[in-house]
Enzyme design. Structure first.
Site, PDB file in Angstrom:
ATOM      1  N   HIS A   1       0.825  -1.239  -0.103  1.00  0.00           N
ATOM      2  CA  HIS A   1      -0.201  -0.082   0.009  1.00  0.00           C
ATOM      3  C   HIS A   1       0.834   1.357  -0.084  1.00  0.00           C
ATOM      4  O   HIS A   1       0.214   2.499   0.212  1.00  0.00           O
ATOM      5  CB  HIS A   1      -0.767   0.116   1.271  1.00  0.00           C
ATOM      6  CG  HIS A   1      -1.945  -0.893   1.250  1.00  0.00           C
ATOM      7  ND1 HIS A   1      -3.131  -0.477   0.707  1.00  0.00           N
ATOM      8  CD2 HIS A   1      -2.204  -2.038   1.668  1.00  0.00           C
ATOM      9  CE1 HIS A   1      -4.309  -1.599   0.866  1.00  0.00           C
ATOM     10  NE2 HIS A   1      -3.640  -2.514   1.381  1.00  0.00           N
TER      11      HIS A   1
ATOM     12  N   LYS B   1      -6.610  14.373   4.855  1.00  0.00           N
ATOM     13  CA  LYS B   1      -6.087  13.183   4.936  1.00  0.00           C
ATOM     14  C   LYS B   1      -5.080  13.248   5.965  1.00  0.00           C
ATOM     15  O   LYS B   1      -5.033  14.274   6.680  1.00  0.00           O
ATOM     16  CB  LYS B   1      -5.493  12.973   3.507  1.00  0.00           C
ATOM     17  CG  LYS B   1      -4.745  14.107   2.888  1.00  0.00           C
ATOM     18  CD  LYS B   1      -4.209  14.059   1.687  1.00  0.00           C
ATOM     19  CE  LYS B   1      -5.195  14.292   0.367  1.00  0.00           C
ATOM     20  NZ  LYS B   1      -5.363  13.087  -0.531  1.00  0.00           N
ATOM     21  N   ARG B   2      -4.400  12.101   6.223  1.00  0.00           N
ATOM     22  CA  ARG B   2      -3.269  11.986   7.194  1.00  0.00           C
ATOM     23  C   ARG B   2      -2.104  13.267   6.757  1.00  0.00           C
ATOM     24  O   ARG B   2      -2.216  13.600   5.677  1.00  0.00           O
ATOM     25  CB  ARG B   2      -2.579  10.844   7.274  1.00  0.00           C
ATOM     26  CG  ARG B   2      -3.408   9.757   7.772  1.00  0.00           C
ATOM     27  CD  ARG B   2      -3.767   9.870   9.207  1.00  0.00           C
ATOM     28  NE  ARG B   2      -2.666   9.822  10.340  1.00  0.00           N
ATOM     29  CZ  ARG B   2      -2.084   8.943  10.825  1.00  0.00           C
ATOM     30  NH1 ARG B   2      -3.038   7.661  10.972  1.00  0.00           N
ATOM     31  NH2 ARG B   2      -1.225   9.088  11.678  1.00  0.00           N
TER      32      ARG B   2
ATOM     33  N   LYS C   1       2.285  14.414   1.390  1.00  0.00           N
ATOM     34  CA  LYS C   1       0.994  15.016   1.091  1.00  0.00           C
ATOM     35  C   LYS C   1       0.914  16.303   0.671  1.00  0.00           C
ATOM     36  O   LYS C   1       0.094  16.831   0.107  1.00  0.00           O
ATOM     37  CB  LYS C   1      -0.169  14.265   1.813  1.00  0.00           C
ATOM     38  CG  LYS C   1      -0.235  12.902   2.025  1.00  0.00           C
ATOM     39  CD  LYS C   1      -1.180  12.425   3.095  1.00  0.00           C
ATOM     40  CE  LYS C   1      -1.153  10.896   3.174  1.00  0.00           C
ATOM     41  NZ  LYS C   1      -1.919  10.081   2.262  1.00  0.00           N
TER      42      LYS C   1
ATOM     43  N   LYS D   1     -13.737   9.516  -3.457  1.00  0.00           N
ATOM     44  CA  LYS D   1     -15.087  10.042  -2.792  1.00  0.00           C
ATOM     45  C   LYS D   1     -15.465  11.400  -3.173  1.00  0.00           C
ATOM     46  O   LYS D   1     -16.774  11.756  -3.498  1.00  0.00           O
ATOM     47  CB  LYS D   1     -15.025   9.916  -1.088  1.00  0.00           C
ATOM     48  CG  LYS D   1     -14.671   8.906  -0.666  1.00  0.00           C
ATOM     49  CD  LYS D   1     -14.143   8.589   0.557  1.00  0.00           C
ATOM     50  CE  LYS D   1     -13.239   7.460   1.065  1.00  0.00           C
ATOM     51  NZ  LYS D   1     -12.462   7.369   2.266  1.00  0.00           N
TER      52      LYS D   1
END
Ligand code: DL6
Length: 841
Positions: A364, A561-562, A567, A676
């Site tokens: 992942h 998000k985390r 990110k 989503k």
């Protein structure tokens, strides 16, 4: 008994009311006249549980009767979210439950809010597992999930003076009404001890693992109903309990207290979820947790296998497929061998053949720090028999590789399960790829990275033995039941109305039928009304959580998000500062013409991740300045939304106009929140990374605001950054200057030092010869990020165009339903077929 049971109608409102009253009085010991909303939620939960249990039992009986092949998903994390609304929808009980509770003077929605949000996972990987369970049940696949029933899930995040504070989340508090404790289903799990050799009762030479401590794994079942099917599957979570045997001799001895203490300690095993995602902690407790749930799960599934009439071991791969979710459960390779060889007395060669045919592994993340490695010394102490097994497996593996590549090929050291060094380690990634039938990545680009960078030698080996398809791609997805139907009922109603049925909920390709209406003005006004409704809910939510009023006519821009440097929440907040500076330069008249924006950022940082926590503080502080500035606050607001979790996502995602998926190319394996958002009619500002690439392919280039370098350019740019030839855009310089000036530090010297350290780091000011600079290329991508945001504003100004793009994107998301993903897993990896339970069973 059957006749007596058959007296209630599962979907009749009056039966629901009666059962509710009965549970209130007899299960919860309340009275009909005196109960709280929380009691009402619990009683409603028990009403639902009755229905779930019946369906679960009948489904299991059916699977047994049909002797089907079963799939088992082993995951240390399930980010399940609230259960009640989803289960009511999947069981097709929305109408009768609504009626029943309106009749009792209660709104179902209010009951939903009473439910704890079980967060037995960190982020993407755990939420994916939960979506997978929903799709497995909906596709009527005989598949179960196995995991750990942590007493404390992901911490609750509070923001105090702009900083993250972690608070324990004791989610099971007064018990969860949906779960079914199974004191009759327990397995012993041994830890530590030693290995001896001896003879079994038949006089055969055998290996015994003895001593150490034994923990009991007790099952808790969580029924997972499918949508539009009578099948209900199971998520079996294990709780650690002290061993049943109590040493009576100790009663009088001084060691009694120690004995009680060690029994209490056993329970600690399933007490808490480790709050890390992209890194792992080499903590002994974590390995104990992993082995604990893997051993219990494999014992359970093998017990089920040998209960089949006339079972033969050679048929195991025809009846059992196991998916290891990341490296966390990969000790399963050694445990499966131990159970087959030592306990079931299968010959080593056959056991290995069976193991490698049954087990599969999903990777992942491309972050090498997330591929777990355990010190050999730790495994030797905790799992001495497993170390022997791994040693033997490695010996055979190396011999095979030596035959192919020669004794000293670098392939051998790369593929060995053991890593040499001061501290010798076991590489769980290598154990997994060696022991798996299939290895998969979670998006097309990620699978290619696995082949090229994560496991290149393994991929070469697969090609050399003529099996390149041992590594396959399974692009992630999300369940439309939770993420559209439950999260955004207004959108669900639009789809159902225009398409004439709710079939799209189980076949998202049907949404293509919406495309012919994408320019229809009637649909446009309904679509915009739907967005307004979602934004009104969001505004109430932001007011409650952040004490901030937001303009519902503004463009809503969300990044949830985390928190992680890859990110690039940092790039997002730097852009917000830039936007603020531009606004400040404008005259009041010019400001009037600019697009209003509300930027919401949320997510948890791993508790020991210092930089991520500073980024949270920076976002909070920037918000404090911008939101209060009378010149600009009408046009730009920014807030850090505390405690991002599944239920927060269900409110935030439907309301977005744009969302940010801006990781450096090649760093985000897939991402699933991107899916989503788009399913809910939001557009993406994103890099060519993870599943963004495939979403763009499906929805059309015009629906996405792409920017930034491509994956193949990253190495060159990073090399330039390292060497110092790395120009900084003047607009970004101005942002850095403001931070250095202390414009966002509120006179707090600690914050000032921390913010400057973030900027210095990006600017490549290095500490003692080590390059720890702009690893994620914020500086390099910043100018094109500004351009992308300008394109967003320009496009948003044309409401009809925006609406068309929003409809086009949301209607093109069929590929990203987990129904498609799970169908592929079932067909390509597991060989598991649907077993649709007929109603009369
Ligand atoms: O595959 C689910 C999800 C991906 O969508 C994300 O891109 C990826 O970051 C995430 N990985 C994790 C933690 N990884 N580990 N170990 O959540 O998986």
């Amino acid at each position: 008994l059957w006749k007596l049971m058959d007296t209630y109608e599962p979907n009749d409102p009056e039966s629901i009311q009666k059962s509710f009253a009965r549970h209130l009085e007899y299960s919860l010991a309340c009275t009909r006249f005196n109960f709280t909303m929380e009691d009402a939620y619990r009683a409603a939960g028990l009403v639902l549980r009755d229905r779930l249990l019946e369906s679960l039992n009948d489904t299991n009986d059916y699977y047994r009767k049909m002797d089907v092949k079963r799939g088992y998903y082993l995951s240390a994390e399930y980010l399940i979210g609230r259960h009640m609304q989803n289960a009511i929808a999947n069981l097709d009980l929305e109408q009768p439950f609504k009626e029943a509770f309106i009749g009792l003077g209660m709104e179902l929605e209010e009951l939903f809010h009473e439910e704890a949000d079980p967060a037995l996972g960190n982020g993407g990987l755990g939420r994916l597992a939960a979506c997978f369970l929903d799709s497995m049940a909906t596709l009527s696949l005989p598949c179960w999930g196995y995991g750990i029933r942590y007493s404390y899930g992901m911490f609750k995040q509070e923001i105090q003076n702009g900083r993250q504070v972690e608070c324990p989340d004791f989610w099971i508090g007064d018990g969860c009404p949906f779960e079914i404790p199974r004191p009759d289903i327990t397995y012993p799990v041994r830890l530590y001890g030693e290995v001896t050799h001896g003879e079994d009762e038949k006089g055969n030479w055998c290996v015994n693992w003895v001593g150490g401590e034994i923990v009991q794994a007790m099952a808790y079942d969580n029924p997972i109903p499918g949508f539009d099917t009578y099948n209900t599957n199971n998520l079996r979570l294990w709780r650690a309990c002290p061993s049943k045997e109590f040493d009576l001799d100790m009663f009088s001895a001084a060691a009694y207290a120690d004995s009680v203490e060690s029994r209490r300690k056993a329970e600690d095993l399933s007490a808490v979820l480790y709050p890390n995602d992209a890194t792992y902690e080499g903590k002994e407790l974590r390995l104990r947790q992993q082995y604990f749930f893997v051993s219990a799960s494999l014992q359970d599934l093998l017990r089920d296998f040998i209960k089949r009439p006339n079972y033969k071991w050679s048929e195991l791969p025809e009846k059992v497929a196991v998916q290891m979710n990341d490296t966390h459960p990969t000790i399963a390779v050694a445990e499966m061998m131990r159970l087959l060889v030592d306990v079931m007395h299968v010959h080593w060669e056959e056991a290995w053949d069976l193991t490698t045919k049954c087990l599969n592994y999903t990777n992942h993340t491309v972050m090498p720090e997330a591929l777990e490695k355990w010190p050999v010394e730790m495994i030797e102490r905790m799992l001495p028999r497993h170390l022997q097994i791994i040693g033997e497996l490695n010996l055979r593996w190396i011999k095979d590789l030596q035959k192919k590549y020669g004794d000293h090929s670098p392939v051998i050291s790369a593929l060995s399960i053991f890593e040499e060094g001061d501290i010798k380690k076991i590489r769980m990634g290598n154990l997994a790829i060696m022991g798996a039938n299939k290895v998969n990545g979670v998006a097309a680009i990620h699978t290619e990275i696995i082949k090229k960078e994560t496991f290149p030698e393994f991929y070469k080996y697969c090609c050399d033995i003529g099996k390149p398809d041992k590594i396959v791609n399974m692009t992630n997805g999300v369940t439309p039941r939770r993420w559209v139907h439950c999260a955004n009922p207004a959108l669900s109603a639009i789809f159902t109305k225009y398409l004439g049925s709710h079939e799209w909920l189980t076949d998202m390709t049907k949404l293509k039928g919406m495309l012919k209406f994408k320019e229809d003005s009637k649909l446009h006004s309904e679509w915009m009304e739907m967005k307004r409704e979602c934004k009104a809910k969001l505004a109430a939510f932001v007011k409650e959580k952040c004490d901030l009023d937001i303009d519902q006519d503004a463009l809503i821009d969300i990044q949830i998000k985390r928190i992680h440097e890859y990110k690039r929440q940092l790039m997002n907040i730097l852009y917000v500062i830039h936007r603020y500076q531009e606004l400040k330069k404008k005259s009041p008249g010019e400001r009037e013409k600019t697009q209003k924006r509300v930027v919401l950022i949320g997510g948890k940082a791993a508790s020991a991740y210092v930089n991520a926590k500073i980024i949270i503080k920076l976002i909070s502080n920037v918000g404090k300045v911008i939101n209060k500035d009378p010149d600009t606050s009408k046009y730009l607001k920014v807030a850090f939304v505390p405690n991002y979790c599944v239920s927060a996502a269900q409110v935030m995602i439907p309301a977005s106009d744009i969302s940010e998926h801006i990781s450096t190319a090649g760093t985000e394996a897939s991402g699933t929140s991107n899916m989503k958002f788009v399913m809910n009619g939001g557009l993406i500002v994103g890099t060519m990374d993870g599943a963004n690439i495939e979403i763009r392919e499906e929805c059309g280039e015009d629906t996405m605001f792409i920017f930034g370098c491509l994956e193949h350019q990253v190495a060159d740019i990073a090399a330039k950054a390292k060497s110092g030839h790395y120009p900084i855009d003047s607009r970004l310089q101005a942002v850095f200057q403001a931070i250095r000036n202390g414009d966002f530090s509120h006179g707090e010297p600690e914050a000032q030092a921390e913010f400057c350290s973030l900027v210095d780091r990006l600017c490549n000011i290095q500490a003692a010869g080590t390059w720890d600079g702009d690893k994620y290329l914020v500086i390099s991508d910043f100018p094109s990020f500004i351009d992308a945001q300008a394109r967003v504003d320009a496009t948003y100004a044309d409401k009809a165009k925006w609406c068309k793009l929003s409809i086009q994107a949301a209607s093109s998301m069929a590929k990203f339903s987990t129904d498609r993903t799970i169908k592929e897993y079932a067909e390509v990896i597991w060989g598991v077929k649907p077993a649709v339970r007929p109603l009369e069973d």
